[in-house]
Design a protein around this motif. Structure first.
Motif, PDB file in Angstrom:
ATOM      1  N   LEU A  55       0.839  -1.202   0.000  1.00 41.83           N
ATOM      2  CA  LEU A  55       0.000   0.000   0.000  1.00 41.83           C
ATOM      3  C   LEU A  55       0.877   1.256   0.000  1.00 41.83           C
ATOM      4  O   LEU A  55       0.614   2.212  -0.729  1.00 41.83           O
ATOM      5  CB  LEU A  55      -0.901   0.007   1.232  1.00 41.83           C
ATOM      6  N   ILE A  56       1.930   1.223   0.823  1.00 38.50           N
ATOM      7  CA  ILE A  56       2.800   2.404   0.913  1.00 38.50           C
ATOM      8  C   ILE A  56       3.487   2.651  -0.424  1.00 38.50           C
ATOM      9  O   ILE A  56       3.594   3.783  -0.880  1.00 38.50           O
ATOM     10  CB  ILE A  56       3.830   2.223   2.044  1.00 38.50           C
ATOM     11  N   ILE A  82       2.457   2.018  -3.470  1.00 43.20           N
ATOM     12  CA  ILE A  82       1.576   2.697  -4.431  1.00 43.20           C
ATOM     13  C   ILE A  82       1.273   4.108  -3.939  1.00 43.20           C
ATOM     14  O   ILE A  82       1.265   5.057  -4.711  1.00 43.20           O
ATOM     15  CB  ILE A  82       0.280   1.908  -4.639  1.00 43.20           C
ATOM     16  N   GLY A  83       1.056   4.231  -2.634  1.00 48.06           N
ATOM     17  CA  GLY A  83       0.667   5.530  -2.081  1.00 48.06           C
ATOM     18  C   GLY A  83       1.717   6.606  -2.305  1.00 48.06           C
ATOM     19  O   GLY A  83       1.388   7.706  -2.730  1.00 48.06           O
ATOM     20  N   ILE A  84       2.996   6.276  -2.050  1.00 51.61           N
ATOM     21  CA  ILE A  84       4.008   7.330  -2.158  1.00 51.61           C
ATOM     22  C   ILE A  84       4.154   7.789  -3.611  1.00 51.61           C
ATOM     23  O   ILE A  84       4.328   8.966  -3.878  1.00 51.61           O
ATOM     24  CB  ILE A  84       5.379   6.924  -1.575  1.00 51.61           C
ATOM     25  N   THR A 109       1.775   7.683  -5.897  1.00 53.91           N
ATOM     26  CA  THR A 109       0.595   8.494  -6.211  1.00 53.91           C
ATOM     27  C   THR A 109       0.822   9.917  -5.718  1.00 53.91           C
ATOM     28  O   THR A 109       0.537  10.899  -6.426  1.00 53.91           O
ATOM     29  CB  THR A 109      -0.648   7.898  -5.526  1.00 53.91           C
TER      30      THR A 109
END
Lengths: 67, 280, 218
Positions: free
Chosen positions: B65-66, B68-70, B72
């Motif tokens: 998750l991290i 993809i999140g960073i 994004t």
């Protein structure tokens, strides 16, 4: 995780993201909040999408633990 | 932003596919179709998924998750013209994510991949050097200011070519099959990715697609300036072609050589920036 | 250079010590926060070791006391790096940075293996040596300008800080933030890593990233 749970979580994330899009277009919430929602939501959406359409719902195989 | 985000992910994956195809053609192999990376991502997301018995469960999942999140976040910072420092930070934090991927599974292969990503930290310093060279010239690190500066005085690519080369090398060290790609070389199976399969790997591939788009877009925005949308895509394609030639023609270095060469490059770049700072 | 990481949008004042949030410091702070929560929430990995010359492998389990201590150190490390990310004071930044260094030694030193403890000892020496230029840099800042606040330092009204300060601060942070390179030492592979060793490399990278902003503003 059950297929159904993953599906509903995915839908929830997608709805929140679209809601944020609409609210930011109408100027109700600032743009940074909308982008923050996307930053948190996009990874969750990708994972839940994958977990939802995962091929089988039965028991997992015996985990591969090495030779 | 949602459509652009999805477009960026898929276009990044397509660029990776083109990269792979080009390497194959340069080496006179047929190679996979150019949309292979997109198929890969879909394929992994259809596979059955669980968490290895030896893994640290929460970290194993959340590191995806991290990842993809960073990226994004980096994408949005770039598109909205935020600070170049944030993109620099996210690039460096990707290292932590790789380390996390590797360590969380308990597998020795993953661990070696993660540790290699830590020792290849030398590749980040050229990035910092090019950031500081840009700061010396434009007097600001806001991407919107950098674009405005280039609209007045022409692309920075011609003003500070060595800084552009530094950023190019940074991008090169992140593309698959590059001479510096020691983190996922074949003697450690797939490096830090080894134990992340199924949906987790699909998430990782999504992150890779987004990451390539963001890195190439950073290069274009910082060193060429504002371009029409099609122009951006074409320039990205050109960059990928040049990267593919480098990757196809250079062998992968051993970890020691890779770090040594990156350190030498860093030294040259530091001297260059000191020169710019004193005489520029 | 004012606002290298975007202009600050929120100030928290504790007397004359001002904590400020700019887009840059906020994103670093959030990352430190996320990883601290992860350290609290996740159980350690069970590292696989392949036995040489035999068709076998073993997993390493971490005992409860060792896990408790490493987790405590990792959480302390997370808190220290969160502090280092948002503080608007050079001295506080140095203090948090040295705390990060100490916690990193602690994370590594809890492992009951001679090789790992050797690595921790060497790292401890480097971190100890790193505090000298770190606090020396802060002292020179205070001596030349009379203030330690980053917000006041970024204004041009004050006398210029000697360039050597920037070098000192970076050198000090390099000393404190050497931990990932120790995590890459062969001795360290004997220690089960996740999620505590991640905290070592995360906190070191974060203080590296933050010192860039500090150096640009001083």
């Amino acid at each position: 995780m059950k297929k159904k749970t993953a599906f509903w979580l995915m839908v929830t994330v997608a709805v929140i993201a679209v809601l944020a899009l609409i609210l930011s277009e109408t100027g109700t919430i600032p743009e940074w909040l909308y982008l923050a929602v996307l930053v948190a939501g996009f990874p969750l959406f990708v994972l839940f999408l994958g977990l939802w359409w995962m091929a089988r719902e039965g028991d997992a195989d015996i985990p591969f633990m090495g030779y | 932003m949602i459509p652009y985000l999805l477009f960026a992910t898929f276009f990044g994956l397509l660029l990776l596919g083109i990269h792979r195809k080009l390497i194959a053609r340069i080496q006179r192999r047929p190679g996979p179709p150019i949309w292979q990376e997109i198929l890969h991502t879909l394929k992994f997301s259809f596979k059955s998924t669980w968490i290895p018995a030896t893994a640290s469960e929460v970290l194993f999942v959340s590191v995806v998750l991290i990842a993809i999140g960073i990226w994004t976040a980096a994408f949005f910072v770039l598109v909205t013209g935020g600070s170049l420092l944030i993109i620099f930070a996210i690039y460096m934090l990707h290292k932590i994510v790789e380390h996390g991927f590797g360590l969380s599974s308990g597998s020795p292969y993953g661990k070696f991949g993660g540790v290699r990503s830590v020792i290849s930290a030398a590749s980040e310093i050229p990035l910092f050097v090019s950031v500081s060279a840009v700061a010396i010239f434009t007097g600001s690190l806001q991407i919107s200011d950098i674009i405005a500066y280039q609209a007045e005085t022409g692309p920075l690519l011609f003003t500070i070519p060595l800084a552009a080369i530094a950023l190019y090398l940074v991008i090169l060290s992140k593309v698959p099959a590059s001479p510096f790609a020691i983190v996922e070389s074949k003697e450690i199976v797939s490096g830090y990715k080894t134990e992340h399969f199924g949906v987790w790997r699909a998430g990782l591939e999504t992150c890779n697609g987004l990451k390539s788009y963001v890195l190439l877009l950073t290069f274009i925005t910082v060193f060429i300036g504002a371009l029409p949308f099609l122009g951006i895509l074409l320039t990205m394609l050109l960059l990928v072609v040049s990267l593919a030639f480098v990757c196809a023609l250079c062998p992968m270095l051993s970890p020691f050589d890779s770090v040594t060469i990156q350190t030498i490059i860093t030294g040259i770049m530091l001297i260059y920036v000191l020169y710019l700072g004193v005489f520029g | 250079m004012i606002g290298a990481g975007g202009s600050p949008f929120m100030y928290l004042e504790f007397g004359d010590i001002v904590i400020y949030f700019s887009p840059y410091t906020l994103s670093l702070f959030l990352l430190a926060l996320v990883f601290t929560v992860l350290v609290i929430a996740s159980r350690p990995e069970r590292q696989l070791d392949i036995a040489f010359g035999a068709d076998a492998y073993t997993t390493k389990d971490i005992g409860l006391p060792e896990m408790r201590f490493r987790r405590f150190m990792a959480i302390a490390c997370g808190l220290a790096s969160m502090g280092a990310m948002v503080t608007g004071d050079v001295f506080d930044f140095c203090l948090f940075t040295s705390l990060v260094g100490i916690c990193n030694v602690g994370i590594v030193a809890a492992v009951r293996s001679r090789h790992v403890q050797n690595a921790a000892f060497q790292y401890g020496l480097v971190a100890l040596a790193g505090t000298v230029p770190l606090f020396g840099g802060a002292a020179i800042v205070a001596a030349t300008t009379g203030t330690l606040s980053l917000i006041e330092l970024s204004s041009t009204a004050l006398p210029a800080v000697p360039a050597v300060v920037k070098g000192f601060l970076v050198l000090g942070v390099m000393g404190e933030g050497m931990a990932p390179f120790y995590a890459a030492k062969a001795e360290m592979f004997r220690a089960p890593g996740a999620p505590y060793v991640i905290m070592c490399s995360l906190s070191s990278l974060l203080i590296f990233l933050r010192v860039i902003e500090v150096v640009l503003q001083v």
